[in-house]
Design a protein around this motif. Structure first.
Motif, PDB file in Angstrom:
ATOM      1  N   ARG A 211      19.313   6.877  45.092  1.00 14.08           N
ATOM      2  CA  ARG A 211      20.384   6.065  44.429  1.00 14.08           C
ATOM      3  C   ARG A 211      21.923   6.649  44.871  1.00 14.08           C
ATOM      4  O   ARG A 211      21.770   7.959  45.233  1.00 14.08           O
ATOM      5  N   ILE A 212      22.500   5.736  44.921  1.00 12.99           N
ATOM      6  CA  ILE A 212      23.978   5.877  45.443  1.00 12.99           C
ATOM      7  C   ILE A 212      25.017   5.646  44.317  1.00 12.99           C
ATOM      8  O   ILE A 212      25.092   4.362  43.769  1.00 12.99           O
ATOM      9  N   PHE A 213      26.070   6.312  43.845  1.00 14.14           N
ATOM     10  CA  PHE A 213      26.903   6.059  42.882  1.00 14.14           C
ATOM     11  C   PHE A 213      28.129   6.289  43.239  1.00 14.14           C
ATOM     12  O   PHE A 213      28.498   7.126  43.981  1.00 14.14           O
ATOM     13  N   TRP A 214      29.355   5.631  42.772  1.00 11.65           N
ATOM     14  CA  TRP A 214      30.606   5.585  42.991  1.00 11.65           C
ATOM     15  C   TRP A 214      31.365   5.616  41.842  1.00 11.65           C
ATOM     16  O   TRP A 214      31.103   4.936  41.032  1.00 11.65           O
ATOM     17  N   ILE A 215      32.054   6.932  41.723  1.00  9.95           N
ATOM     18  CA  ILE A 215      32.952   7.057  40.516  1.00  9.95           C
ATOM     19  C   ILE A 215      34.451   6.964  41.236  1.00  9.95           C
ATOM     20  O   ILE A 215      34.847   7.371  41.950  1.00  9.95           O
ATOM     21  N   TYR A 216      35.183   5.953  40.350  1.00  8.88           N
ATOM     22  CA  TYR A 216      36.539   5.767  40.327  1.00  8.88           C
ATOM     23  C   TYR A 216      37.420   5.709  39.269  1.00  8.88           C
ATOM     24  O   TYR A 216      36.938   5.419  38.306  1.00  8.88           O
ATOM     25  N   LYS A 217      38.783   5.992  39.394  1.00 11.67           N
ATOM     26  CA  LYS A 217      39.582   5.723  38.189  1.00 11.67           C
ATOM     27  C   LYS A 217      40.448   4.425  38.309  1.00 11.67           C
ATOM     28  O   LYS A 217      40.738   4.101  39.306  1.00 11.67           O
ATOM     29  N   PHE A 218      40.302   3.794  37.262  1.00 12.72           N
ATOM     30  CA  PHE A 218      41.275   2.672  37.018  1.00 12.72           C
ATOM     31  C   PHE A 218      41.769   2.667  35.894  1.00 12.72           C
ATOM     32  O   PHE A 218      41.548   2.609  34.750  1.00 12.72           O
ATOM     33  N   TYR A 219      43.277   3.209  35.770  1.00 13.57           N
ATOM     34  CA  TYR A 219      44.160   3.520  34.844  1.00 13.57           C
ATOM     35  C   TYR A 219      43.632   4.653  34.145  1.00 13.57           C
ATOM     36  O   TYR A 219      43.710   5.532  34.716  1.00 13.57           O
ATOM     37  N   LYS A 221      40.673   5.243  32.872  1.00 13.83           N
ATOM     38  CA  LYS A 221      39.128   5.432  32.639  1.00 13.83           C
ATOM     39  C   LYS A 221      38.624   5.653  34.018  1.00 13.83           C
ATOM     40  O   LYS A 221      39.446   5.397  35.065  1.00 13.83           O
ATOM     41  N   LEU A 222      37.541   6.472  33.860  1.00 14.64           N
ATOM     42  CA  LEU A 222      36.631   6.693  35.252  1.00 14.64           C
ATOM     43  C   LEU A 222      35.393   5.691  34.982  1.00 14.64           C
ATOM     44  O   LEU A 222      34.726   5.811  34.115  1.00 14.64           O
ATOM     45  N   TYR A 223      35.080   5.210  36.023  1.00 13.71           N
ATOM     46  CA  TYR A 223      33.950   4.179  36.051  1.00 13.71           C
ATOM     47  C   TYR A 223      33.067   4.609  36.825  1.00 13.71           C
ATOM     48  O   TYR A 223      33.497   5.205  38.052  1.00 13.71           O
ATOM     49  N   CYS A 224      31.948   4.294  36.790  1.00 17.50           N
ATOM     50  CA  CYS A 224      30.515   4.584  37.483  1.00 17.50           C
ATOM     51  C   CYS A 224      29.934   3.141  38.000  1.00 17.50           C
ATOM     52  O   CYS A 224      29.550   2.293  37.257  1.00 17.50           O
ATOM     53  N   HIS A 225      30.129   3.095  39.545  1.00 16.32           N
ATOM     54  CA  HIS A 225      29.615   1.729  40.040  1.00 16.32           C
ATOM     55  C   HIS A 225      28.282   2.096  40.653  1.00 16.32           C
ATOM     56  O   HIS A 225      28.249   3.255  41.497  1.00 16.32           O
ATOM     57  N   ARG A 226      27.229   1.477  40.633  1.00 15.76           N
ATOM     58  CA  ARG A 226      25.938   1.728  41.295  1.00 15.76           C
ATOM     59  C   ARG A 226      25.868   0.897  42.484  1.00 15.76           C
ATOM     60  O   ARG A 226      26.149  -0.179  42.766  1.00 15.76           O
ATOM     61  N   LEU A 227      25.699   1.623  43.791  1.00 17.80           N
ATOM     62  CA  LEU A 227      25.691   0.875  45.233  1.00 17.80           C
ATOM     63  C   LEU A 227      24.450   0.359  45.478  1.00 17.80           C
ATOM     64  O   LEU A 227      24.551  -0.703  46.217  1.00 17.80           O
ATOM     65  N   ASN A 228      23.454   0.960  44.822  1.00 19.30           N
ATOM     66  CA  ASN A 228      22.089   0.401  45.631  1.00 19.30           C
ATOM     67  C   ASN A 228      21.041   0.452  44.295  1.00 19.30           C
ATOM     68  O   ASN A 228      21.437   1.207  43.313  1.00 19.30           O
TER      69      ASN A 228
END
Length: 228
Positions: A211-219, A221-228
């Motif tokens: 499993r691959i996850f991507w954590i990023y900041k948008f204003y 909040k921190l978001y978790c996005h699943r890549l696969n």
């Protein structure tokens, strides 16, 4: 004349109080409008991604150990993160291990991932040769995983007691350029802030189960996005 002076003083005090209150009300209104804009853009761009942290303002970043860092106003009126002089201590820490473990998805939705150890010599003459100057060091082998048309290189263990979770960099095989989630850098830095990139740039997390996850900041909040 004696009566006029107290009246003038009271008038000045009332005017100052009213002026100060007016500024505060304006700042509050301005912030509310700003937050409304954030919410509109977050709803538009982050659909399907999971919020793993949020706060009222966007003046924060997070370190490699997932501790949230605040910012302070400097003498020049600009903002900076507080890790250098520790004016503020980290007040929150995020356990992404628990976040990732709570996320499940159907087997049919998984994108296949495969990998093995590569050395610099083994990479020569292959489509992954560009990694020789980026992640693979002479005399050492690295686990290189291929996902979709991307190359994942495991870099470090995030938790010493848990060898199932790693941080990673992802490069596009065709160009050798670092892969970036399209919206990950759009709204990650507050106005007037000049922090180190390590505090605000998005981060990849890779589990041994593929499993691959991507954590990023948008204003704010921190978001978790699943890549696969």
């Amino acid at each position: 004349m004696r009566k006029i002076i107290p009246i003038l003083c009271i008038s000045v005090l009332l005017f100052s109080a009213g002026f100060f209150l007016g500024i505060k009300l304006y700042e509050k209104h301005e912030h509310e409008e700003e937050v409304e804009l954030w919410e509109e853009e977050q709803e538009r761009y982050t659909k399907g991604d999971i919020v793993v942290y949020e706060q009222e303002n966007d003046r924060f970043g997070w370190l490699a150990d997932n501790k949230i860092e605040q910012v302070y106003r400097t003498g020049t009126g600009s903002y900076a993160f507080s890790i250098e002089d520790e004016r503020y201590e980290s007040f929150a820490s995020i356990n992404f291990r628990k976040v990732f473990d709570s996320l499940t998805f159907p087997e049919e939705d998984k994108k296949p991932i495969s990998g093995r150890q590569w050395s610099v010599e083994e990479l020569q003459g292959t489509e992954l040769e560009f990694l020789c100057d980026k992640e693979i060091y002479e005399g050492r082998k690295r686990d290189v995983y291929i996902w979709d048309d991307k190359c994942i290189v495991l870099r470090y263990t995030l938790y010493e007691s848990d060898d199932n979770l790693y941080g990673a960099n992802i490069y596009t095989i065709k160009t050798g350029e670092r892969y970036m989630y399209p919206i990950a850098l759009m709204r990650n830095q507050p106005k007037g802030v000049r922090p180190g990139s390590g505090l605000i740039n998005p981060k990849y997390y890779f589990c041994k189960d593929g499993r691959i996850f991507w954590i990023y900041k948008f204003y704010n909040k921190l978001y978790c996005h699943r890549l696969n």
